[in-house]
Design an enzyme around this catalytic site. Structure first.
Site, PDB file in Angstrom:
ATOM      1  N   SER A 162      -8.394  -0.444   3.260  1.00 48.59           N
ATOM      2  CA  SER A 162      -6.955  -0.343   2.627  1.00 48.59           C
ATOM      3  C   SER A 162      -6.741  -1.227   1.352  1.00 48.59           C
ATOM      4  O   SER A 162      -5.701  -0.880   0.660  1.00 48.59           O
ATOM      5  CB  SER A 162      -6.040  -1.064   3.667  1.00 48.59           C
ATOM      6  OG  SER A 162      -5.704   0.108   4.518  1.00 48.59           O
TER       7      SER A 162
ATOM      8  N   LYS B  52       1.912  -6.666  -1.595  1.00 54.50           N
ATOM      9  CA  LYS B  52       2.033  -5.559  -0.236  1.00 54.50           C
ATOM     10  C   LYS B  52       3.257  -5.809   0.313  1.00 54.50           C
ATOM     11  O   LYS B  52       3.527  -6.945   0.982  1.00 54.50           O
ATOM     12  CB  LYS B  52       1.064  -5.332   0.241  1.00 54.50           C
ATOM     13  CG  LYS B  52       0.889  -4.185   1.387  1.00 54.50           C
ATOM     14  CD  LYS B  52      -0.750  -3.863   1.835  1.00 54.50           C
ATOM     15  CE  LYS B  52      -0.707  -2.933   2.731  1.00 54.50           C
ATOM     16  NZ  LYS B  52      -2.263  -2.672   3.303  1.00 54.50           N
TER      17      LYS B  52
ATOM     18  N   SER C 107      -4.116   1.847   2.766  1.00 50.12           N
ATOM     19  CA  SER C 107      -2.847   1.789   2.793  1.00 50.12           C
ATOM     20  C   SER C 107      -2.124   0.917   1.770  1.00 50.12           C
ATOM     21  O   SER C 107      -0.854   1.099   1.169  1.00 50.12           O
ATOM     22  CB  SER C 107      -2.391   1.023   4.182  1.00 50.12           C
ATOM     23  OG  SER C 107      -2.903  -0.086   4.238  1.00 50.12           O
TER      24      SER C 107
END
Lengths: 490, 95
Positions: free
Chosen positions: A177, A78, A153
């Site tokens: 997330s 990420k 997210s």
């Protein structure tokens, strides 16, 4: 297709020298070239670096050198985890040109485990959101239906694994997330216990809640990746100095006598019927194999969202004060220092980030601190105590991961409605508990996720239950239809 | 109303954010909706409940105060929007 292999399958082939890391990396890169236009999971693809790293690993393997646990496996991180020499944007304009001079501890651990970094994945700016629609760059698409969001997210990390663009990835989870996008994209996603995995080099959002964890294609891979990243780190003062077991040792296929608590508050109004049905069916599978299930109550569940949306923005408003245009990142031109700060932050941050900074600043400001922030911290205690009581009697808690399946991009405009997505995932963050999402069926062509929550540092029990369920769910392993020039979902 | 336009403007100033008129209206509405939702916490009596700021029983973590290697200056400055003579350069502060 090589890119479809799980990590454990790919490792077996590497060890038998049936495949090289270079071939796996080329397979992943060619998959990225084929489907990325539809999925848009990556902010940055590090093609040349990945091929070079893979070839070096292959050479070392040929020489008979001792290699790491995951040697040769291509993966993605990420884009809120610092990678030395590789741009790290947090999907924000304010960090559009930031090249970290150091590696996050997880990036370093995965490097020494022998993985190959394919690139950095998209997220909601600063990990604030549930759909990746808050990315300053673009919205990632759900590989199962590209009209839909992948969740967030960590939507890019989830979509990359679901679309076979990476063998595994890492995400971060502050209020769901990792787990909510794992549910939306039909992959396994785990948020370990708070403190289990180092946060050093993870760009901070809400420091008392943030935790890094893996996205994988199955439960065994989840255990393998966790083995590589669960370690005490003196660079993170909140890192727990607790010995990490071999997580694959829990995959023994036995749930006889395990006690599963099923909180009724997670099956209340607002949770879609198809989601509830799929989760109850999964529970039946576990009971048929000898697990004992009972309905329980976690009475303060309903307060999770308001508590979270005071604590997380409060911590964020403090953490994000560092983006002032002085040391790194974007700087707006201005005649004096104060204007430089204001213009830099106003032009550099997106709407949701600004909203949360203001909310957090307000909740911490003189005159409102007791009414909002302190009140939220007290209710956090009550939520944590609900779990403490339940875990006196039960080994794991089973719930849906998200109230719905993936929704269409652009359809949720009200921030508060978007926040309700996190209703099932937030409590585990507030209590610091490990929790995992595993696919448990489909509604139409969209995956549904089942959540298992465990005691502090007992990732083992949730892996054990998840593995037994996965082996016996009767759900066929399918792949999303992609790479047909975008016509798959028309 | 939990928070009015003037208070939103004050908060924006504290947070070093510039908010124009249209944005101000939107933020005021949205922050009000969120704060109103947060009101449900007041249904709970928390008079005798201690706050939880951190879930694990970790307090101060100490290490020996010894010199360790750090980033070379040029690497530390490599991301700076503006630098001069080994320092971060910012707009004039003192007139």
């Amino acid at each position: 297709m090589l890119a479809k292999l799980t990590v454990s399958e790919a490792l077996a082939k590497l060890q038998k020298k049936e495949v090289s890391s270079r071939e796996l990396t080329e397979a992943a890169l060619s998959r990225i070239a084929d489907v990325e236009q539809e999925v848009k999971a990556f902010v940055t693809v590090t093609k040349e670096e990945a091929l070079t790293a893979a070839s070096i690993l292959d050479d070392r393997r040929l020489k008979g050198e001792t290699l790491g646990l995951l040697a040769g496996i291509p993966m993605a991180l990420k884009d809120n985890m610092c990678t030395k020499g590789v741009r790290t944007t947090c999907s924000s304009k304010i960090l559009h040109n930031f090249v970290p001079p150091y590696d996050a501890t997880v990036a370093e651990l995965l490097k020494s485990a022998g993985t190959v970094l394919l690139g950095k994945t998209n997220l909601d700016e600063f990990a604030m959101g549930s759909s990746t629609e808050n990315s300053a760059y673009f919205t990632t698409r759900n590989p199962w239906d590209t009209r839909c969001v992948p969740g967030g997210s960590s939507g890019g990390s989830a979509a990359a694994v679901a679309a076979d663009e990476a063998f595994f990835s890492l995400g971060s989870d502050t209020g769901g997330s990792i787990r909510q996008p794992a549910a939306f994209c039909g992959v396994v996603g785990m948020k370990p216990t708070y403190g289990r995995v180092s946060r050093y080099g993870l760009i901070a959002f809400a420091s008392s809640l943030d935790q890094i964890g893996p996205f994988t294609k199955d439960v065994r891979d989840c255990a393998l990746v966790l083995n590589a990243i669960a370690a005490h780190d003196s660079c993170d003062s909140t890192s727990a100095n607790v010995e990490a077991p071999d997580y694959t040792s829990f995959l023994d296929g036995n749930v006889k006598g395990m006690k599963i608590g099923v909180p009724r508050e997670y099956f209340a109004e607002g949770i879609e019927g198809e989601v509830k049905d799929a989760v109850r069916k999964a529970l039946d599978v576990l009971v048929s194999l000898g697990a004992e299930a009972e309905e329980i109550s976690l009475p303060h569940t309903d307060y999770g969202i308001p508590v979270y949306y005071l604590i997380a923005p409060a911590e964020a408003s403090s953490n994000l004060a560092r983006y002032d245009g002085v040391q790194y990142g974007f700087r707006a031109e201005a005649d004096n220092l104060l204007d430089m700060y204001k213009k830099t932050r106003s032009q550099g941050f997106g709407a949701e980030v600004k909203r949360r900074i203001m909310l957090g600043t307000y909740a911490l400001s003189s005159g409102y601190y007791d009414a909002y922030y302190l009140k939220a911290l007290k209710v956090r205690t009550l939520i944590k105590k609900d779990f403490d009581r339940a875990f006196e009697k039960y080994d794991v808690i089973l719930t849906p991961t998200a109230p719905t399946v993936a929704f269409q991009a652009g359809t949720v405009e009200n921030p508060l409605t978007m926040y309700l997505n996190d209703i099932c995932t937030i409590p585990a963050n507030l209590a610091g508990l490990p929790a995992l999402s595993i696919p448990c069926g489909f509604a139409g062509k969209l995956p549904i996720g089942l959540q298992l929550i465990g005691k502090h540092f007992d990732e083992g029990s949730i892996l054990r239950v998840a593995y037994v369920y996965e082996q016996n769910s009767g759900i066929e392993r399918r792949s999303p239809e992609l790479g047909k020039g975008g016509v798959a979902n028309e | 109303m939990k928070i009015n336009r003037e208070e939103v403007a004050h908060v924006a100033r504290l947070a070093r954010l510039e908010v124009d008129g249209v944005e101000m209206d939107a933020y005021t509405d949205q922050l009000n909706a969120i704060l109103q939702y947060a009101d449900k916490l007041n249904r709970l009596d928390t008079e005798k409940i201690p706050p939880t700021a951190h879930v694990l029983p970790i307090n101060n973590v100490f290490r020996q105060d010894e010199a360790r290697p750090c980033l070379p200056r040029e690497e530390a400055l490599a991301n700076a929007p503006d630098d001069e003579e080994g320092m971060f350069r910012v707009p004039r502060v003192i007139e």
